[in-house]
Design a protein around this motif. Structure first.
Motif, PDB file in Angstrom:
ATOM      1  N   GLY A  66       0.822  -1.187   0.044  1.00  0.00           N
ATOM      2  CA  GLY A  66       0.078  -0.039   0.043  1.00  0.00           C
ATOM      3  C   GLY A  66       0.635   1.256   0.088  1.00  0.00           C
ATOM      4  O   GLY A  66       0.262   2.360  -0.151  1.00  0.00           O
ATOM      5  N   VAL A  67       1.957   1.138   0.244  1.00  0.00           N
ATOM      6  CA  VAL A  67       2.832   2.381   0.057  1.00  0.00           C
ATOM      7  C   VAL A  67       4.084   2.098  -1.076  1.00  0.00           C
ATOM      8  O   VAL A  67       4.107   3.158  -1.891  1.00  0.00           O
ATOM      9  N   LEU A  68       4.688   0.959  -1.214  1.00  0.00           N
ATOM     10  CA  LEU A  68       5.678   0.957  -2.127  1.00  0.00           C
ATOM     11  C   LEU A  68       5.170   0.001  -3.147  1.00  0.00           C
ATOM     12  O   LEU A  68       5.648  -0.172  -4.583  1.00  0.00           O
ATOM     13  N   ILE A  69       4.211  -1.059  -2.917  1.00  0.00           N
ATOM     14  CA  ILE A  69       3.674  -2.169  -3.752  1.00  0.00           C
ATOM     15  C   ILE A  69       2.299  -2.005  -3.721  1.00  0.00           C
ATOM     16  O   ILE A  69       1.794  -1.904  -2.533  1.00  0.00           O
ATOM     17  N   ALA A 116       4.772  -2.965  -8.088  1.00  0.00           N
ATOM     18  CA  ALA A 116       5.116  -1.758  -7.437  1.00  0.00           C
ATOM     19  C   ALA A 116       4.499  -0.832  -8.039  1.00  0.00           C
ATOM     20  O   ALA A 116       4.201  -0.648  -9.241  1.00  0.00           O
ATOM     21  N   PHE A 117       4.376   0.397  -7.407  1.00  0.00           N
ATOM     22  CA  PHE A 117       3.997   1.580  -7.776  1.00  0.00           C
ATOM     23  C   PHE A 117       4.718   2.198  -8.756  1.00  0.00           C
ATOM     24  O   PHE A 117       5.852   1.954  -8.516  1.00  0.00           O
ATOM     25  N   ASP A 119       3.132   4.981   6.137  1.00  0.00           N
ATOM     26  CA  ASP A 119       2.380   3.805   6.348  1.00  0.00           C
ATOM     27  C   ASP A 119       0.923   3.830   5.881  1.00  0.00           C
ATOM     28  O   ASP A 119       0.696   5.095   5.822  1.00  0.00           O
ATOM     29  N   ASP A 120       0.310   3.022   5.323  1.00  0.00           N
ATOM     30  CA  ASP A 120      -1.118   3.090   4.958  1.00  0.00           C
ATOM     31  C   ASP A 120      -2.195   2.773   6.103  1.00  0.00           C
ATOM     32  O   ASP A 120      -3.346   3.024   5.745  1.00  0.00           O
ATOM     33  N   ARG A 121      -1.581   2.609   7.136  1.00  0.00           N
ATOM     34  CA  ARG A 121      -2.647   1.992   8.304  1.00  0.00           C
ATOM     35  C   ARG A 121      -2.595   3.057   9.421  1.00  0.00           C
ATOM     36  O   ARG A 121      -1.616   3.228  10.127  1.00  0.00           O
ATOM     37  N   GLN A 122      -3.588   3.656  10.040  1.00  0.00           N
ATOM     38  CA  GLN A 122      -3.600   4.521  10.877  1.00  0.00           C
ATOM     39  C   GLN A 122      -3.181   4.051  12.173  1.00  0.00           C
ATOM     40  O   GLN A 122      -2.797   4.769  13.045  1.00  0.00           O
ATOM     41  N   ASP A 123      -3.440   2.714  12.616  1.00  0.00           N
ATOM     42  CA  ASP A 123      -3.135   2.286  13.781  1.00  0.00           C
ATOM     43  C   ASP A 123      -1.653   2.160  13.810  1.00  0.00           C
ATOM     44  O   ASP A 123      -0.855   2.170  14.721  1.00  0.00           O
ATOM     45  N   ASN A 124      -0.974   1.633  12.934  1.00  0.00           N
ATOM     46  CA  ASN A 124       0.357   1.653  12.815  1.00  0.00           C
ATOM     47  C   ASN A 124       1.155   2.968  12.913  1.00  0.00           C
ATOM     48  O   ASN A 124       2.241   3.049  13.410  1.00  0.00           O
ATOM     49  N   ILE A 125       0.430   4.069  12.145  1.00  0.00           N
ATOM     50  CA  ILE A 125       1.076   5.294  12.239  1.00  0.00           C
ATOM     51  C   ILE A 125       0.889   5.842  13.594  1.00  0.00           C
ATOM     52  O   ILE A 125       1.929   6.506  14.226  1.00  0.00           O
ATOM     53  N   GLN A 126      -0.153   5.625  14.289  1.00  0.00           N
ATOM     54  CA  GLN A 126      -0.429   6.141  15.697  1.00  0.00           C
ATOM     55  C   GLN A 126       0.737   5.567  16.727  1.00  0.00           C
ATOM     56  O   GLN A 126       1.008   6.270  17.424  1.00  0.00           O
ATOM     57  N   ALA A 127       0.998   4.147  16.574  1.00  0.00           N
ATOM     58  CA  ALA A 127       1.923   3.605  17.375  1.00  0.00           C
ATOM     59  C   ALA A 127       3.228   4.334  17.134  1.00  0.00           C
ATOM     60  O   ALA A 127       4.071   4.347  18.320  1.00  0.00           O
TER      61      ALA A 127
END
Length: 225
Positions: free
Chosen positions: A24-27, A100-101, A183-191
């Motif tokens: 979701g970010v590089l691929i 890949a994007f 990152d594409d997930r908010q829970d990962n970003i918040q952590a």
């Protein structure tokens, strides 16, 4: 409900390490399990829409990603759970990655020439990792351009568990305030933000590289192009 896309801890601090999630970010990824089944040519089982099945499947994924359940153990348990063979589930797993994007290799080339270090920090599994780490595979990424490669199944932790972020900090020696994380997930970003990292949530399946370049510019990360 989403929080702020970017968490700038100190915009004047010098970024020393740029960290990327992969999917979701590089691929590109399949948009859903149904999409992956269709792409793999495997009939979508009705059990996939039953909440107890989806809950158990999620539990198995959360065991597989930090390496607590081997990838073949995952296929052997998850296939019959949803009503298909383990071999069919391998096909579905392979269909989840979509290449890949556009512009990813050029982006990583530019960062390799910039005065920053780079890393990936991804929740993945051995089946996907072997393809992602193979530059000759259709789903391969130029991970050799990164200074560090952190994958959940190799670390023994998965995002958003604190242990995976701590592992990166300890193995790079970079202070949290000097890390920029995509990152594409908010829970990962918040952590990550709770640890003091600078963060940006990437929205997929959009063309991610222009968005990433724009954020790097906001943080004064110099790029050749």
């Amino acid at each position: 409900m989403h929080g702020p896309k970017s968490e700038i801890r100190n915009p004047k601090s010098r970024i020393q390490l740029v960290v990327f999630d992969l999917g979701g970010v590089l691929i590109r990824l399949a948009s859903s399990w149904r999409d992956a089944f269709e792409h793999a040519g495997v009939a979508y089982p009705a059990a996939m829409d039953e909440e107890p099945t989806r809950t158990r499947l999620r539990e198995l994924v959360h065991l597989e990603e930090p390496g607590k359940l081997g990838v073949y153990g995952f296929f052997e348990q998850a296939g019959p759970l949803v009503g298909i063979t383990p071999e069919q589930l391998v096909q579905v797993s392979d269909a989840y990655l979509r290449g890949a994007f556009p512009g990813v290799e050029t982006l990583l080339d530019d960062l390799a020439a910039a005065p920053v270090q780079t890393a990936c920090l991804s929740n993945t599994n051995h089946n996907h990792w072997k393809d992602l780490a193979n530059p000759d595979h259709p789903n391969g990424l130029p991970l050799q351009l990164l200074d560090y490669r952190f994958a959940s199944q190799l670390i023994g932790h998965r995002k958003p568990d604190a242990g995976i972020y701590q592992h990166l900090e300890e193995n790079t020696g970079i202070e949290p305030n000097n890390i920029l994380f995509f990152d594409d997930r908010q829970d990962n970003i918040q952590a990550a933000a709770l640890r003091g990292w600078n963060t940006h949530r990437v929205e997929h399946p959009t063309d991610t590289v222009p968005e990433i370049r724009s954020v790097l510019q906001q943080y004064n990360v110099p790029l050749a192009t």
